[in-house]
Design a protein around this motif. Structure first.
Motif, PDB file in Angstrom:
ATOM      1  N   HIS A  83       9.062  -3.463  -2.331  1.00 38.92           N
ATOM      2  CA  HIS A  83      10.018  -4.198  -3.145  1.00 38.92           C
ATOM      3  C   HIS A  83       9.511  -4.376  -4.582  1.00 38.92           C
ATOM      4  N   PHE A  84       8.254  -4.792  -4.706  1.00 37.68           N
ATOM      5  CA  PHE A  84       7.704  -5.045  -6.042  1.00 37.68           C
ATOM      6  C   PHE A  84       7.551  -3.755  -6.841  1.00 37.68           C
ATOM      7  N   VAL A  85       7.150  -2.678  -6.141  1.00 33.43           N
ATOM      8  CA  VAL A  85       7.041  -1.396  -6.840  1.00 33.43           C
ATOM      9  C   VAL A  85       8.418  -0.993  -7.364  1.00 33.43           C
ATOM     10  N   ALA A  86       9.410  -1.149  -6.501  1.00 34.25           N
ATOM     11  CA  ALA A  86      10.769  -0.756  -6.892  1.00 34.25           C
ATOM     12  C   ALA A  86      11.227  -1.539  -8.114  1.00 34.25           C
ATOM     13  N   LEU A  87      10.936  -2.850  -8.121  1.00 34.11           N
ATOM     14  CA  LEU A  87      11.349  -3.667  -9.260  1.00 34.11           C
ATOM     15  C   LEU A  87      10.674  -3.223 -10.548  1.00 34.11           C
ATOM     16  N   ARG A  88       9.430  -2.748 -10.385  1.00 36.39           N
ATOM     17  CA  ARG A  88       8.706  -2.337 -11.587  1.00 36.39           C
ATOM     18  C   ARG A  88       9.173  -1.006 -12.129  1.00 36.39           C
ATOM     19  N   VAL A  89       9.555  -0.094 -11.236  1.00 39.33           N
ATOM     20  CA  VAL A  89       9.777   1.266 -11.708  1.00 39.33           C
ATOM     21  C   VAL A  89      11.235   1.662 -11.863  1.00 39.33           C
ATOM     22  N   PHE A  90      12.149   0.966 -11.221  1.00 42.86           N
ATOM     23  CA  PHE A  90      13.548   1.361 -11.380  1.00 42.86           C
ATOM     24  C   PHE A  90      14.191   0.559 -12.495  1.00 42.86           C
ATOM     25  N   GLU A  91      15.217   1.160 -13.060  1.00 50.89           N
ATOM     26  CA  GLU A  91      15.778   0.634 -14.297  1.00 50.89           C
ATOM     27  C   GLU A  91      16.381  -0.759 -14.113  1.00 50.89           C
ATOM     28  N   THR A  92      17.212  -0.894 -13.096  1.00 52.53           N
ATOM     29  CA  THR A  92      17.850  -2.195 -12.916  1.00 52.53           C
ATOM     30  C   THR A  92      17.479  -2.775 -11.559  1.00 52.53           C
ATOM     31  N   THR A  93      17.648  -4.080 -11.462  1.00 57.07           N
ATOM     32  CA  THR A  93      17.352  -4.742 -10.198  1.00 57.07           C
ATOM     33  C   THR A  93      18.210  -4.149  -9.086  1.00 57.07           C
ATOM     34  N   LYS A  94      19.448  -3.868  -9.430  1.00 53.30           N
ATOM     35  CA  LYS A  94      20.372  -3.379  -8.416  1.00 53.30           C
ATOM     36  C   LYS A  94      19.896  -2.046  -7.834  1.00 53.30           C
ATOM     37  N   THR A  95      19.492  -1.131  -8.726  1.00 54.21           N
ATOM     38  CA  THR A  95      19.022   0.156  -8.208  1.00 54.21           C
ATOM     39  C   THR A  95      17.710  -0.038  -7.448  1.00 54.21           C
ATOM     40  N   ALA A  96      16.886  -0.956  -7.920  1.00 54.34           N
ATOM     41  CA  ALA A  96      15.621  -1.217  -7.230  1.00 54.34           C
ATOM     42  C   ALA A  96      15.897  -1.654  -5.793  1.00 54.34           C
ATOM     43  N   LEU A  97      16.851  -2.554  -5.625  1.00 50.37           N
ATOM     44  CA  LEU A  97      17.160  -3.047  -4.287  1.00 50.37           C
ATOM     45  C   LEU A  97      17.726  -1.923  -3.426  1.00 50.37           C
ATOM     46  N   ARG A  98      18.646  -1.164  -4.025  1.00 49.36           N
ATOM     47  CA  ARG A  98      19.253  -0.082  -3.247  1.00 49.36           C
ATOM     48  C   ARG A  98      18.215   0.951  -2.830  1.00 49.36           C
ATOM     49  N   SER A  99      17.204   1.145  -3.674  1.00 46.29           N
ATOM     50  CA  SER A  99      16.193   2.163  -3.371  1.00 46.29           C
ATOM     51  C   SER A  99      15.408   1.802  -2.113  1.00 46.29           C
ATOM     52  N   GLN A 100      15.407   0.525  -1.748  1.00 47.29           N
ATOM     53  CA  GLN A 100      14.528   0.092  -0.671  1.00 47.29           C
ATOM     54  C   GLN A 100      15.086   0.297   0.730  1.00 47.29           C
ATOM     55  N   TYR A 101      16.392   0.560   0.849  1.00 40.86           N
ATOM     56  CA  TYR A 101      16.936   0.726   2.199  1.00 40.86           C
ATOM     57  C   TYR A 101      16.317   1.889   2.963  1.00 40.86           C
ATOM     58  N   PRO A 102      16.188   3.057   2.352  1.00 41.82           N
ATOM     59  CA  PRO A 102      15.553   4.139   3.116  1.00 41.82           C
ATOM     60  C   PRO A 102      14.123   3.792   3.530  1.00 41.82           C
ATOM     61  N   PHE A 103      13.370   3.190   2.614  1.00 42.39           N
ATOM     62  CA  PHE A 103      11.978   2.859   2.950  1.00 42.39           C
ATOM     63  C   PHE A 103      11.891   1.832   4.071  1.00 42.39           C
ATOM     64  N   LEU A 104      12.870   0.930   4.082  1.00 39.58           N
ATOM     65  CA  LEU A 104      12.901  -0.070   5.140  1.00 39.58           C
ATOM     66  C   LEU A 104      12.993   0.609   6.507  1.00 39.58           C
ATOM     67  N   VAL A 105      13.841   1.634   6.574  1.00 37.83           N
ATOM     68  CA  VAL A 105      13.991   2.377   7.830  1.00 37.83           C
ATOM     69  C   VAL A 105      12.661   3.039   8.192  1.00 37.83           C
ATOM     70  N   LEU A 106      12.023   3.654   7.197  1.00 36.40           N
ATOM     71  CA  LEU A 106      10.751   4.334   7.432  1.00 36.40           C
ATOM     72  C   LEU A 106       9.695   3.355   7.932  1.00 36.40           C
ATOM     73  N   MET A 107       9.625   2.194   7.291  1.00 38.27           N
ATOM     74  CA  MET A 107       8.605   1.209   7.674  1.00 38.27           C
ATOM     75  C   MET A 107       8.852   0.656   9.063  1.00 38.27           C
ATOM     76  N   VAL A 108      10.108   0.369   9.377  1.00 39.86           N
ATOM     77  CA  VAL A 108      10.404  -0.110  10.734  1.00 39.86           C
ATOM     78  C   VAL A 108       9.989   0.958  11.741  1.00 39.86           C
ATOM     79  N   ALA A 109      10.292   2.215  11.443  1.00 41.04           N
ATOM     80  CA  ALA A 109       9.936   3.297  12.360  1.00 41.04           C
ATOM     81  C   ALA A 109       8.416   3.395  12.519  1.00 41.04           C
ATOM     82  N   TYR A 110       7.715   3.313  11.422  1.00 37.18           N
ATOM     83  CA  TYR A 110       6.251   3.431  11.452  1.00 37.18           C
ATOM     84  C   TYR A 110       5.646   2.275  12.245  1.00 37.18           C
ATOM     85  N   THR A 111       6.160   1.064  12.012  1.00 34.94           N
ATOM     86  CA  THR A 111       5.687  -0.101  12.743  1.00 34.94           C
ATOM     87  C   THR A 111       5.949   0.066  14.235  1.00 34.94           C
TER      88      THR A 111
END
Lengths: 608, 118
Positions: free
Chosen positions: A466-494
């Motif tokens: 989440h914090f990386v996304a906030l730092r590197v993506f242009e807007t908060t909105k895109t930062a948040l949207r970027s995290q959905y795929p990673f969330l799936v990956l992390m749940v799967a990895y866990t």
């Protein structure tokens, strides 16, 4: 008395079966079934189903809780959250050149002790300090410290200490050149040397049976040392530590999670200027992408940790079995056997190499999804380099859970070994008689630690992403949207990590050994079985067998890398004979079903 | 997180602890044929604190070893023999053979003893 019995017990875990007479040893598949990784017993109970479900459910639920609570325009943790530890006098004393010199001297002394003991001490795994120190105390123990407290490796790394010392000595004698040959490190090489070396290390740890043999281990350490010092001389000390010294990179990755960052040194005089206490995982939040080779290194690390657990699950056993019995692989399998390769080792090696590739492919796939979700113009490789550290907390949590009881139970060996590091009967500290206590840690504690650690690791992973996304993506909105795929990956990895912990630890299957001296077995097409005997010259063995379908039969032994066949019969359905050994060897009687139909085989072996 | 987890686990643990009181000594037959345990088919599962008696029968002389607890034990063919275990330490412990009648040496676990926490 008690301790010698315990040692006898462990010796059976650690020593190759060849020590026994008439060892029912298999050469193709499965030499040491109860073997966990490098060595040592593990008595972990599988995580119960209800805890597995709670852990998996919590990972999903927590992900959404975090999203609901934090997925707003929360500022990333800033530098204000750090405390400079050097403001405390006691801490300053700890970083005093004399104190650091002391730690380094201890480290180098231990290094010399381990290598010397490995080379010249007892070759009995549990009576020599080298295997226990290297595999349990250093590799597992130091990883815990690096991840949970702070990474001490940059200070105590004996290869670095010795080389820096030599450099100082050379300069004393007037040589001006600081970095030996001073060759420029080719930048395209990146961290690839460290990846290769780490892969070899993982192979040595997880697959080679010889990592537990003190002399082999010491030899491997010497080879690695020579290589490290040579590379340092060629490319420079600091360059090699940052690019090629696999353990500096590995402990460095773990150390990014730790609350204590390495001392920040003055670039001019090398003196420590700051030493920060920081929030856990804060160093995993990066704003510049790491290089592709570094991304690959992190993924190789994560995948070997997962592979280590996976290769002890029954699923892996079943997989190995089905590959071994697959008729399509039969010719390859026999070829490998004739060339003197252990088929199981080959299969595991292939798997160890495939795991990082698989991880990399899946990870890059998710990075592509993230790019799409965020509508970002950054290249996928850059996104991969930014978010790769998010996965580190999950890997650390899994590592913690997987090794906790191993460290606390098998690690106790260091207590008697400290008194007698060479295994020659010393009792320096009076601890030689120490008996391993298997009750120091209970299953319930291990389970709850595992589930809580993995849950917490998951939360950190989501947070870092989440914090990386906030730092590197242009807007908060895109930062948040970027995290959905990673969330799936992390749940799967866990979930994969939890699933491995919920599997009973089984050794590799012995697919081909016949335990009984006589019996009837059923062989699938191209399946083989063998029964092996230690024989001395002139020992005689009588055998007979019959089968419904034609089988190939041979008696063979391994002479270094070549396989010799004193007896070889093709496509027979019955045979009876006597075999006299002409050299002292481990002889194997082997039957292979050469037809496309299943056959029954009735055999009898008498003697030696 | 920790409290969340504890809230989920504690009730289950308390119920289990209440159920697991005063268990009598258990007895279980274990049969070896052709160098394999044919009965029971799965791991032996007991609860911490149990006293369990394993009655072994084998068609061949065998020296058994329960790892972890470190109990060594001989079984002769045709003579059932009992191994009594005070299951204090939790874990999954292999029982291996340390030698068959004719000197054959196996390293596979014949069967596992699983001691679950109470």
């Amino acid at each position: 008395m008690k301790s010698t019995r315990i040692k006898a017990d462990l010796r059976d875990f650690l020593q190759p079966a060849a020590a026994g007479t008439a060892a029912a040893l298999t050469i193709f598949l499965g030499a040491q079934p109860t073997q966990a990784h490098a060595f040592g017993p593990r008595y972990d109970l599988p995580l119960p189903l209800n805890l597995y479900l709670v852990g998996a459910g919590a990972a999903v639920a927590l992900s959404f809780v975090i999203m609901a609570l934090f997925f707003r325009a929360l500022p990333a943790p800033s530098d204000e959250l750090r405390i400079d530890l050097l403001q405390f006098r006691a801490v300053r004393a700890l970083l005093h050149p004399l104190a650091i010199g002391g730690f380094q001297a201890i480290s180098v002394a231990l290094f010399v002790l381990v290598v010397t003991a490995g080379l010249f001490g007892s070759q009995d795994t549990v009576r020599n300090i080298a295997p226990t120190f290297v595999w349990i105390i250093w590799w597992v123990g130091l990883a815990y410290i690096a991840a949970l407290a702070g990474n001490p490796w940059p200070i105590v790394n004996p290869w670095s200490v010795v080389f820096a010392g030599l450099e100082r000595l050379v300069r004393l004698f007037g040589a001006r050149n600081r970095a030996g040959f001073g060759l420029a490190y080719p930048s395209w090489l990146g961290a690839w040397p460290a990846i290769v070396l780490f892969g070899l290390f993982a192979w040595f740890e997880l697959i080679a049976e010889t990592g537990k043999v003190p002399r082999t281990l010491a030899t491997a350490i010497m080879i690695y040392s020579g290589l490290t010092w040579f590379a340092m001389a060629v490319f420079g000390h600091d360059v090699w530590l940052a690019r090629g010294e696999a353990f500096s990179l590995a402990f460095g990755v773990f150390g990014r999670f730790a609350p204590i960052g390495g001392p920040v040194r003055d670039s001019a005089d090398g003196q420590p200027r700051h030493w920060y206490l920081r929030p856990y995982a804060s160093a995993l939040v990066v704003d510049r992408p790491c290089r592709l080779s570094m991304t690959a290194f992190v993924l190789v690390m994560l995948s070997t940790v997962t592979f280590d657990g996976f290769k002890e699950t029954p699923l892996w056993g079943a997989l190995l079995r089905s590959v071994a019995l697959e008729p399509a692989f039969a010719p390859l399998l026999h070829k490998l056997h004739d060339l003197g390769f252990d088929f199981q080792i080959v299969l595991e090696t292939v798997m160890l190499a495939l795991f990082p590739v698989l991880f990399f492919a899946v990870y890059l796939g998710f990075c592509r999804l993230t790019k799409w979700a965020a509508g970002s113009r950054r290249p996928v490789a850059e996104i991969a380099g930014l978010f790769v550290f998010c996965l580190v907390p999950i890997a650390i949590a899994y590592h913690l859970a997987h090794y906790l009881s191993y460290l606390l139970i098998a690690g106790q060996f260091i207590i008697p070994l400290a008194s007698d590091p060479f295994g020659i009967g010393w009792d320096l500290f009076g601890t030689l008689g120490y008996a391993i206590d298997i009750r120091v840690i209970g299953a319930r504690f291990v389970w709850y630690t595992a589930v809580v650690a993995i849950g917490v690791g998951h939360v950190f992973a989501v947070g870092v992403g989440h914090f990386v996304a906030l730092r590197v993506f242009e807007t908060t909105k895109t930062a948040l949207r970027s995290q959905y795929p990673f969330l799936v990956l992390m749940v799967a990895y866990t979930m994969v990590s939890l699933w491995i912990l919920s599997q009973p630890i089984v050794g590799s299957p012995s697919l081909s050994s016949l335990r009984a001296p006589s019996g009837t077995v059923s062989l699938a097409p191209f399946e083989f079985r063998e029964s092996c005997f230690e024989m001395t010259t002139q020992d005689t063995l009588r055998y007979d067998f019959q089968s419904d379908q034609p089988v190939d039969f041979n008696i063979h032994y391994h002479d270094g890398l070549t396989v010799r066949f004193p007896v070889q019969l093709n496509r027979v359905t019955a045979h009876a004979d006597e075999f006299v050994a002409d050299v002292d060897q481990l002889y194997c009687l082997m039957w292979t079903n050469q037809s496309i139909k299943r056959t029954s085989l009735t055999y009898r072996i008498i003697g030696p | 997180m920790v409290w969340f987890a504890a809230g989920l686990f504690l009730p289950a643990a308390l119920v289990r602890a209440a159920v697991a009181q005063n268990r009598p000594r258990q007895m279980l037959e274990v049969r070896i044929e052709n160098r394999q345990v044919v009965e029971p088919r799965e791991a032996i599962r007991v609860t911490q604190g149990d006293v369990i008696e394993l009655r072994w029968t084998s068609d061949e002389a065998v020296e058994l070893h329960l790892h972890g607890y470190d109990i060594e034990f001989d079984v002769e063919p045709g003579e059932p023999a009992s191994m009594v275990i005070q299951a204090n330490a939790t874990g999954r412990f292999p029982i291996t053979s340390h030698g068959w009648g004719d000197g054959g040496h196996g390293h596979d676990a014949l069967i596992f003893l699983e001691v679950y926490p109470n």
